[in-house]
Design a protein around this motif. Sequence first.
Motif, PDB file in Angstrom:
ATOM      1  N   SER A  15       0.792  -1.233   0.000  1.00 38.00           N
ATOM      2  CA  SER A  15       0.000   0.000   0.000  1.00 38.00           C
ATOM      3  C   SER A  15       0.821   1.280   0.000  1.00 38.00           C
ATOM      4  CB  SER A  15      -0.946   0.009   1.207  1.00 38.00           C
ATOM      5  OG  SER A  15      -1.845  -1.071   1.147  1.00 38.00           O
ATOM      6  N   ALA A  16       1.938   1.302   0.712  1.00 40.81           N
ATOM      7  CA  ALA A  16       2.718   2.542   0.809  1.00 40.81           C
ATOM      8  C   ALA A  16       3.175   3.061  -0.555  1.00 40.81           C
ATOM      9  CB  ALA A  16       3.907   2.344   1.746  1.00 40.81           C
ATOM     10  N   PRO A  17       3.696   2.206  -1.467  1.00 39.67           N
ATOM     11  CA  PRO A  17       4.098   2.744  -2.779  1.00 39.67           C
ATOM     12  C   PRO A  17       2.927   3.297  -3.584  1.00 39.67           C
ATOM     13  CG  PRO A  17       5.049   0.559  -2.391  1.00 39.67           C
ATOM     14  CD  PRO A  17       4.017   0.768  -1.338  1.00 39.67           C
ATOM     15  N   VAL A  18       1.740   2.696  -3.442  1.00 38.53           N
ATOM     16  CA  VAL A  18       0.565   3.181  -4.160  1.00 38.53           C
ATOM     17  C   VAL A  18       0.154   4.543  -3.612  1.00 38.53           C
ATOM     18  CG1 VAL A  18      -1.743   2.589  -4.951  1.00 38.53           C
ATOM     19  CG2 VAL A  18      -0.132   0.776  -4.340  1.00 38.53           C
ATOM     20  N   PHE A  19       0.216   4.685  -2.300  1.00 42.24           N
ATOM     21  CA  PHE A  19      -0.045   5.984  -1.680  1.00 42.24           C
ATOM     22  C   PHE A  19       0.872   7.035  -2.289  1.00 42.24           C
ATOM     23  CE2 PHE A  19       1.160   9.210   1.368  1.00 42.24           C
ATOM     24  CZ  PHE A  19      -0.035   9.629   1.917  1.00 42.24           C
ATOM     25  N   ALA A  20       2.160   6.725  -2.402  1.00 40.67           N
ATOM     26  CA  ALA A  20       3.113   7.683  -2.963  1.00 40.67           C
ATOM     27  C   ALA A  20       2.748   8.054  -4.388  1.00 40.67           C
ATOM     28  CB  ALA A  20       4.524   7.097  -2.902  1.00 40.67           C
ATOM     29  N   THR A  21       2.306   7.079  -5.172  1.00 40.00           N
ATOM     30  CA  THR A  21       1.966   7.341  -6.575  1.00 40.00           C
ATOM     31  C   THR A  21       0.769   8.271  -6.703  1.00 40.00           C
ATOM     32  OG1 THR A  21       2.849   5.198  -7.285  1.00 40.00           O
ATOM     33  CG2 THR A  21       1.275   6.266  -8.745  1.00 40.00           C
ATOM     34  N   ILE A  22      -0.317   7.958  -6.004  1.00 35.87           N
ATOM     35  CA  ILE A  22      -1.525   8.767  -6.170  1.00 35.87           C
ATOM     36  C   ILE A  22      -1.353  10.145  -5.552  1.00 35.87           C
ATOM     37  CG2 ILE A  22      -2.997   6.728  -6.294  1.00 35.87           C
ATOM     38  CD1 ILE A  22      -3.946   7.283  -3.463  1.00 35.87           C
ATOM     39  N   VAL A  23      -0.592  10.233  -4.466  1.00 41.57           N
ATOM     40  CA  VAL A  23      -0.351  11.537  -3.848  1.00 41.57           C
ATOM     41  C   VAL A  23       0.550  12.383  -4.741  1.00 41.57           C
ATOM     42  CG1 VAL A  23       0.845  12.648  -1.927  1.00 41.57           C
ATOM     43  CG2 VAL A  23      -0.799  10.837  -1.475  1.00 41.57           C
ATOM     44  N   ARG A  24       1.565  11.760  -5.344  1.00 39.95           N
ATOM     45  CA  ARG A  24       2.429  12.495  -6.270  1.00 39.95           C
ATOM     46  C   ARG A  24       1.604  13.093  -7.412  1.00 39.95           C
ATOM     47  NH1 ARG A  24       5.469   8.622 -10.038  1.00 39.95           N
ATOM     48  NH2 ARG A  24       3.278   8.416 -10.624  1.00 39.95           N
ATOM     49  N   ASP A  25       0.714  12.278  -7.995  1.00 37.74           N
ATOM     50  CA  ASP A  25      -0.120  12.768  -9.097  1.00 37.74           C
ATOM     51  C   ASP A  25      -1.016  13.919  -8.635  1.00 37.74           C
ATOM     52  OD1 ASP A  25       1.011  10.844 -10.681  1.00 37.74           O
ATOM     53  OD2 ASP A  25      -0.655   9.428 -10.497  1.00 37.74           O
ATOM     54  N   ALA A  26      -1.574  13.795  -7.426  1.00 38.17           N
ATOM     55  CA  ALA A  26      -2.461  14.838  -6.917  1.00 38.17           C
ATOM     56  C   ALA A  26      -1.694  16.133  -6.666  1.00 38.17           C
ATOM     57  CB  ALA A  26      -3.141  14.361  -5.639  1.00 38.17           C
ATOM     58  N   LEU A  27      -0.500  16.031  -6.095  1.00 35.03           N
ATOM     59  CA  LEU A  27       0.294  17.233  -5.836  1.00 35.03           C
ATOM     60  C   LEU A  27       0.641  17.947  -7.133  1.00 35.03           C
ATOM     61  CD1 LEU A  27       2.710  15.802  -3.110  1.00 35.03           C
ATOM     62  CD2 LEU A  27       0.888  17.474  -2.740  1.00 35.03           C
ATOM     63  N   GLN A  28       0.967  17.165  -8.164  1.00 36.35           N
ATOM     64  CA  GLN A  28       1.314  17.766  -9.451  1.00 36.35           C
ATOM     65  C   GLN A  28       0.105  18.443 -10.080  1.00 36.35           C
ATOM     66  OE1 GLN A  28       2.996  14.486 -11.641  1.00 36.35           O
ATOM     67  NE2 GLN A  28       5.005  14.681 -10.668  1.00 36.35           N
ATOM     68  N   GLU A  29      -1.041  17.765 -10.070  1.00 38.51           N
ATOM     69  CA  GLU A  29      -2.222  18.347 -10.707  1.00 38.51           C
ATOM     70  C   GLU A  29      -2.718  19.577  -9.962  1.00 38.51           C
ATOM     71  OE1 GLU A  29      -6.865  17.322 -11.508  1.00 38.51           O
ATOM     72  OE2 GLU A  29      -5.410  15.754 -11.933  1.00 38.51           O
ATOM     73  N   LEU A  30      -2.657  19.536  -8.645  1.00 41.07           N
ATOM     74  CA  LEU A  30      -3.164  20.651  -7.857  1.00 41.07           C
ATOM     75  C   LEU A  30      -2.151  21.779  -7.717  1.00 41.07           C
ATOM     76  CD1 LEU A  30      -4.943  18.598  -5.033  1.00 41.07           C
ATOM     77  CD2 LEU A  30      -5.977  19.619  -7.069  1.00 41.07           C
ATOM     78  N   GLY A  31      -0.928  21.530  -8.207  1.00 43.43           N
ATOM     79  CA  GLY A  31       0.095  22.574  -8.151  1.00 43.43           C
ATOM     80  C   GLY A  31       0.553  22.884  -6.743  1.00 43.43           C
ATOM     81  N   ILE A  32       0.688  21.868  -5.902  1.00 46.44           N
ATOM     82  CA  ILE A  32       1.105  22.056  -4.514  1.00 46.44           C
ATOM     83  C   ILE A  32       2.628  22.002  -4.445  1.00 46.44           C
ATOM     84  CG2 ILE A  32       0.903  21.243  -2.151  1.00 46.44           C
ATOM     85  CD1 ILE A  32      -1.732  22.197  -3.402  1.00 46.44           C
ATOM     86  N   PRO A  33       3.292  23.063  -4.014  1.00 48.30           N
ATOM     87  CA  PRO A  33       4.757  23.039  -3.928  1.00 48.30           C
ATOM     88  C   PRO A  33       5.233  22.341  -2.661  1.00 48.30           C
ATOM     89  CG  PRO A  33       3.941  25.165  -3.215  1.00 48.30           C
ATOM     90  CD  PRO A  33       2.729  24.370  -3.640  1.00 48.30           C
ATOM     91  N   ALA A  34       6.477  21.908  -2.700  1.00 49.38           N
ATOM     92  CA  ALA A  34       7.091  21.348  -1.499  1.00 49.38           C
ATOM     93  C   ALA A  34       7.369  22.470  -0.511  1.00 49.38           C
ATOM     94  CB  ALA A  34       8.380  20.622  -1.859  1.00 49.38           C
ATOM     95  N   HIS A  35       7.358  22.134   0.769  1.00 44.68           N
ATOM     96  CA  HIS A  35       7.589  23.119   1.811  1.00 44.68           C
ATOM     97  C   HIS A  35       8.939  22.869   2.488  1.00 44.68           C
ATOM     98  CE1 HIS A  35       3.311  23.573   1.159  1.00 44.68           C
ATOM     99  NE2 HIS A  35       3.270  24.622   1.964  1.00 44.68           N
ATOM    100  N   LYS A  36       9.451  23.905   3.071  1.00 46.91           N
ATOM    101  CA  LYS A  36      10.673  23.750   3.848  1.00 46.91           C
ATOM    102  C   LYS A  36      10.370  22.899   5.068  1.00 46.91           C
ATOM    103  CE  LYS A  36      14.195  26.415   6.326  1.00 46.91           C
ATOM    104  NZ  LYS A  36      14.627  27.776   6.739  1.00 46.91           N
ATOM    105  N   PRO A  37      11.156  21.853   5.321  1.00 48.10           N
ATOM    106  CA  PRO A  37      10.877  20.980   6.473  1.00 48.10           C
ATOM    107  C   PRO A  37      10.775  21.779   7.762  1.00 48.10           C
ATOM    108  CG  PRO A  37      12.577  20.020   5.076  1.00 48.10           C
ATOM    109  CD  PRO A  37      12.333  21.413   4.567  1.00 48.10           C
ATOM    110  N   ALA A  38       9.809  21.412   8.571  1.00 53.28           N
ATOM    111  CA  ALA A  38       9.598  22.101   9.844  1.00 53.28           C
ATOM    112  C   ALA A  38      10.684  21.728  10.837  1.00 53.28           C
ATOM    113  CB  ALA A  38       8.224  21.753  10.402  1.00 53.28           C
ATOM    114  N   ALA A  39      10.992  22.643  11.729  1.00 52.52           N
ATOM    115  CA  ALA A  39      11.971  22.367  12.776  1.00 52.52           C
ATOM    116  C   ALA A  39      11.398  21.356  13.754  1.00 52.52           C
ATOM    117  CB  ALA A  39      12.319  23.666  13.504  1.00 52.52           C
ATOM    118  N   PRO A  40      12.228  20.514  14.328  1.00 49.97           N
ATOM    119  CA  PRO A  40      11.735  19.532  15.308  1.00 49.97           C
ATOM    120  C   PRO A  40      11.006  20.234  16.451  1.00 49.97           C
ATOM    121  CG  PRO A  40      14.014  19.066  14.702  1.00 49.97           C
ATOM    122  CD  PRO A  40      13.685  20.404  14.117  1.00 49.97           C
TER     123      PRO A  40
END
Length: 708
Positions: free
Chosen positions: A574-599
């Motif tokens: 399941s985890a690789p499938v999650f990555a695939t569908i989420v990747r496609d959604a982020l690309q289509e919705l135009g969601i940029p990556a964020h700077k990692p939050a501090a601990p």
Amino acid sequence: MKRDIRANRTRSIWRFCASLALMSAGLGGILARLLFVQGVNAATYQADARSEYVHEFSFLGERGAILDRDGNELAMSVPMTTVFGDPYQVTNPGQEAKALSVALGLPEASLQADLSEPNGFVYLARTVPNATSVKVEKLVNDGVVPGVYTMQEPKQFDPAGQLAAPLIGMVGTDGAGLSGLEYEYNNLLEGKPGKLVEDMDPAGGQIPGGLQEYRAPVRGDDLVLSIDEPLQYDAEQALARAIVAAQANSGIAMIMDRRTGDILAVAELTMRTSSEPTTMSEPPALPVWFVPPGGVPGHGGTVASAQPVEAPAASAFTSVYEPGSVEKLVTVSAALATGSVRPNQYFDVPDPYYVAGTQFTDAWVHPTLYWSIPNIIAHSSDIGTIEVAQRMGMPDLLKYIHAFGIGEQTDIAFPGESAGIVPNESQLSGTSIATVPIGQGIAVTAVQMLAAYNTIANGGVYVAPRLADGYVDASGTERLFPVQAPHRVVSTQVANEMTSMLEGVVRVGTGMAANLEPYTVAGKTGTALLPLPGGGYSNDDFVSSFAGFVPAEDPAITAMVVVNGTHQYGAVASAPVFATIVRDALQELGIPAHKPAAPLPGLPLATPYYEEGEAAGPVLPGLAGSPKVQVGPSSGGAASTTSTTSTTTSAGSTTTSAGSTTTSNDAVATTTPTSSVPLTTTTSESPATTTPPDSLATTPPVSVSTGQ
């Protein structure tokens, strides 16, 4: 003489009176009958007379379309030809039935029976294909079949084929919704029927100057869904590959907009069985190509011999399953919210562990560990989670299970939607405090678990999932459905702490195959055993899942993948499938990556167990289109090597079976199943083993594996 005359006159008078009385009685009877016919029962006789020359035809109104959120048509009505007859005008039922049988492809005997009905209207064939309608209309125009006519009726058409079929549902020949959203919103979608009334002579001709009345049909309203058609297509593609690669029975993949609760995709596929209806025989959006071990993706692949098809029902809403370790999000969130544990608290995690005389084990044999809660979550320790739950107690746990929306129907109110199965206090046993926290002895729907993870993604606020946003009325105005007010479940601080722990699952734990660098993913794997019909659990078939959200710093989407009836664990299936569908959604919705939050201050970070860092393992064949996952050992060793048998700890016992090779080391297991469809060697989490008497099995416990 005079006496005789008088007697005769008297008799004449009596005869006259008698005749008059009889005539009066007869006239009275006639008058009474006339009064009954023309007064009391006038409507019946008028209807009988009217039926001899007045012909009334009703026809369906066009059904409204079902649209995705951008207005793309997922289901619509198209005009099709319907063939009907007036048996009173049919001159030779036998000959006409013979001619129609050839054109319609229907049995001659049944057509003759229909054409011989003592009725002024009979359906002969509804919404026939265009090629068939051409043949019938030629017979009608050539006068071969007097008393037979054609008219246009709407029929449901899905422009995208079988895409989202379980969700959309079906429409009957009478134009009424039978299942899915077509059924739930039938009153809105269904058009108002039209009517034509005409005075006609016995030969079927219109009577000049006679009655003629026409009422036009009214089109139904259009239903606007939250579904995004491209994302739905992508989700079905990815899920189909996963089902084939994991040799699973079925699967569900869902994507939700974190802020609004709008469900953007609901993919529900199954491997066809002989018990499923023939209407489910069409393939999904794209044929699944299988790449054999050693093959190069895109080169030399062949179409898999068995193809997933659309599921016969929307199981994401109507079917329940034991969630396994994805439930740990609820358990740990509740413990933090109640103050039962501190986020920086450490626990002695032994193996095995006993609760109410029942032995529980983790997925791997280990000495007593001194672990923080982030490590317990990252490596999905059942024993550690049980210890956390024991400090809280069942009353608080059950309270938060309901607060997260489990055990309750969602506001979607999908036809046949399940509320899930949550034990009440009278159903609890001594081991409930151990089984429920790790996702056994409780049952959820996929949409409930999706909404629970979205609650953490939303800063601890529950946002009700939505499937239908509104409708477009006859004037073209879009009208929105009311939205349920959100409610807070846990504090923002608890949600942030939980998010950090879920990031650790993907960074160093069992969910590394869901890595989507440069995006930060927060999520959790789950592997639960399937209950057997006769009680107990199967040791071979898992419900493998992954739920999470991304970007973790400011989530845009929450997603859930469930692969049912597989031999693979959630980390692999399941985890690789999650990555695939989420990747496609982020690309289509135009969601940029964020700077990692501090601990977060005071919250320890999860660390690799024995510094292995290979919990993800290679991608299964057929999932080669998934994002590349950056994993590799650090200074420590790699996953343990394989042997030739499979060993599973069950309630203190060890069983060995041929056919697969599994060696567990922490949450890492190397598995090589032997089956008709070869799979590559994979590393994954492995399920723990318990014996819960309060599980969903119907007989006293045998053994229950819960997984990561």
